[in-house]
Every structure is written in C-alpha cells, then in structure tokens.
Design an enzyme around this catalytic site. Sequence first.
Site, PDB file in Angstrom:
ATOM      1  N   SER A  92      48.587  53.040  73.074  1.00  0.00           N
ATOM      2  CA  SER A  92      47.662  51.923  72.924  1.00  0.00           C
ATOM      3  C   SER A  92      46.420  52.429  72.226  1.00  0.00           C
ATOM      4  O   SER A  92      45.869  53.470  72.604  1.00  0.00           O
ATOM      5  CB  SER A  92      47.303  51.335  74.291  1.00  0.00           C
ATOM      6  OG  SER A  92      46.420  50.237  74.151  1.00  0.00           O
ATOM      7  N   HIS A  96      37.001  50.704  66.875  1.00  0.00           N
ATOM      8  CA  HIS A  96      35.758  49.981  66.635  1.00  0.00           C
ATOM      9  C   HIS A  96      34.998  50.711  65.524  1.00  0.00           C
ATOM     10  O   HIS A  96      34.379  51.754  65.767  1.00  0.00           O
ATOM     11  CB  HIS A  96      34.909  49.908  67.901  1.00  0.00           C
ATOM     12  CG  HIS A  96      35.502  49.064  68.982  1.00  0.00           C
ATOM     13  ND1 HIS A  96      35.600  47.694  68.881  1.00  0.00           N
ATOM     14  CD2 HIS A  96      36.035  49.388  70.189  1.00  0.00           C
ATOM     15  CE1 HIS A  96      36.171  47.211  69.976  1.00  0.00           C
ATOM     16  NE2 HIS A  96      36.435  48.217  70.787  1.00  0.00           N
ATOM     17  N   HIS A 106      43.578  46.635  66.935  1.00  0.00           N
ATOM     18  CA  HIS A 106      44.273  47.039  68.160  1.00  0.00           C
ATOM     19  C   HIS A 106      45.753  47.190  67.830  1.00  0.00           C
ATOM     20  O   HIS A 106      46.318  46.414  67.044  1.00  0.00           O
ATOM     21  CB  HIS A 106      44.087  45.969  69.235  1.00  0.00           C
ATOM     22  CG  HIS A 106      45.151  45.970  70.293  1.00  0.00           C
ATOM     23  ND1 HIS A 106      46.234  45.109  70.257  1.00  0.00           N
ATOM     24  CD2 HIS A 106      45.310  46.725  71.404  1.00  0.00           C
ATOM     25  CE1 HIS A 106      47.006  45.326  71.309  1.00  0.00           C
ATOM     26  NE2 HIS A 106      46.481  46.302  72.016  1.00  0.00           N
ATOM     27  N   ASN A 108      49.555  48.419  69.928  1.00  0.00           N
ATOM     28  CA  ASN A 108      50.192  48.857  71.165  1.00  0.00           C
ATOM     29  C   ASN A 108      51.697  48.811  70.980  1.00  0.00           C
ATOM     30  O   ASN A 108      52.226  47.858  70.413  1.00  0.00           O
ATOM     31  CB  ASN A 108      49.777  47.940  72.329  1.00  0.00           C
ATOM     32  CG  ASN A 108      50.544  48.230  73.603  1.00  0.00           C
ATOM     33  OD1 ASN A 108      51.566  47.614  73.881  1.00  0.00           O
ATOM     34  ND2 ASN A 108      50.047  49.163  74.375  1.00  0.00           N
ATOM     35  N   HIS A 175      38.593  30.140  76.989  1.00  0.00           N
ATOM     36  CA  HIS A 175      37.322  29.550  77.388  1.00  0.00           C
ATOM     37  C   HIS A 175      36.360  29.373  76.217  1.00  0.00           C
ATOM     38  O   HIS A 175      35.389  28.631  76.316  1.00  0.00           O
ATOM     39  CB  HIS A 175      36.659  30.390  78.487  1.00  0.00           C
ATOM     40  CG  HIS A 175      36.355  31.797  78.086  1.00  0.00           C
ATOM     41  ND1 HIS A 175      37.301  32.791  78.091  1.00  0.00           N
ATOM     42  CD2 HIS A 175      35.207  32.378  77.651  1.00  0.00           C
ATOM     43  CE1 HIS A 175      36.758  33.932  77.693  1.00  0.00           C
ATOM     44  NE2 HIS A 175      35.494  33.704  77.410  1.00  0.00           N
TER      45      HIS A 175
END
Length: 300
Positions: A92, A96, A106, A108, A175
């Site tokens: 993984s 940044h 990212h 994985n 959200h």
Amino acid sequence: MIDIDAVKVYLLELQDRITAALRNIDVNPVLQEDNWQRKEGGGGRSRIIQEGKVIEQAGINFSHVCGTNLPHSATVNRPELTGRSYQALGDSLVIHPLNPYVPTTHMNVRFLVAEKKNTEPVWWFGGGFDLTPYYGFEEDARHWHTTAKDACTGFGKDVYPKYKQWCDEYFYIKHRQEPRGIGGLFFDDLNTWSFKKCFAFLQSVGNHFLSAYLPIVERRKDIPYGDRERDFQLYRRGRYVEFNLMYDRGTIFGLQSGGRTESILMSLPPRVKWQYNWQPESGSAEAELYEKFLKPRDWI
C-alpha cells in the site's frame, strides 16, 4: 492451487522497485525503513520517504499479517467467513508531493486467504490505483486512465470500465458529495478466474503504476507556485484525511485487525488545513478542479 509465497515475493519486489523509482526522481530525499512484527502474527516492512524537493512525504508499505478470526470489516458482507483464520498480504502506498501541481496518488495491491479446518480455503485479490489532483490537466487525466486501461488489457473488454466505475463509486466522499479525485481502478473480492489469472491481473495493476504516475510527476514537478497554490493544496488534503479515516477499507481493516498504527496511518498527509465553508473564486483554476475534474467522466 494458491501460492502465497509467490504473492509475497512479488509484493516485496514491487515495493523495492517503487521505492527506488521514487528516490530516483527526487533530490536527496530521506528514507526511513521499519521492519516490524505483529504480536498476533505476521509483520511487515514500512518505508517513508520525506523532505525531498519533489516528495513531501510518501509511504510505501508491505505487510503480511495473520490471525485466528477475520475482522468485522472483512466479514460484514460475507458472514459465512466469520471465525475463519486468515492471512492478508499487500503493498500500500500514498504519495503526497510538495508541488501543488503534482497530484497525490494512492496504490494498493493485496491478497487474502481465509481458512477453516476440513474446508476449502476462500481467497481473493484486491487493489487498484487512483489520482487526486489539486490542479487539473486533461493531458494528465487521459494518460492516467489510458495506462489504467492498458493494465486491464488481455483480461476482458469489460474489466477496465467495470473497475473504473467501481473506483469512481468507491473514492467518493459521501458527506461532501464529491469524488476524492479523478479515479483510476478499484477491484476487490477477485476470485472468479483461476488463481493464476487473478494473480496475473494483480501484477499487471502493480506493474503499470509507475508508468501511470511518473510521467505526470516529470511534467509538473518544476512548475512555479506560490502561497495561493500551496494553501489550496493543504485545504484539499483535508478531503484525503476525511476519506481515509471514515471510509477507506484498508484503514478500517488494519485498525480492526490490530495492525501497526504508524504504518496504517502513513497515508495521511504531513501538513493539512481546514477552512470553514471555503469556496473557490468563480473562474479560477481552483474552481475548474471542482467543475471539470471532480466529476466522473470517460477520460479516454
């Protein structure tokens, strides 16, 4: 027949290859490596690259953990696996970058096998890679998705569109009602093919990561930037934190299985900021990210 040793050898080699490539594109980055053991079983090798001219912080982790009971996050949709012992292996990474014009990324790749006495083992592969730009470039988005499609070539015409859509749906911040980035590939519970073919697909995804990401880094790493761009980058990194702590399966599985906290949370950015109810200026490059890039689309 499954071959856990072959998966482990590949994952360790991939970690080495990616680590070397990231150090090669940077200027005097600091590399920290920890080899760790887990009391419940297994361990891993965590690597952190930081303080470079290109990479502010990157984590490239390998882990091979085992236990007597699968965590709830792995059995919530498969209750028949409750009470099985397991082994979970994976690489993984999260990168940044320092320059706001270089996207965060990212990747994985993982394998899990759940076993029970006198019962056939249940196994599956999962993984993928995704891109989170702060300033969008269509050239980069097309390259990223073209390479993702190349990784799927030879495994079926429906594979790229299926896993591209799954990525768009998975890396969605509910959200906030917005995607985390421009997506890529995401797959899980892959065992519909033979072990050999599933493993080959995992390797194809892992092997295409550097060719997807490094050309983008080379194009953007020397673009001049100022406080405005840096502030926007740090603000947008807040979305990364929100997703990883609230929704990411790997983070939840790692914490529920008693994994090594420092290695699990290496995905978080070294610097981040929140600002109440911030809105981009109309017509700005920051607004363009929301209007043009943070919307699932066919980039190829």
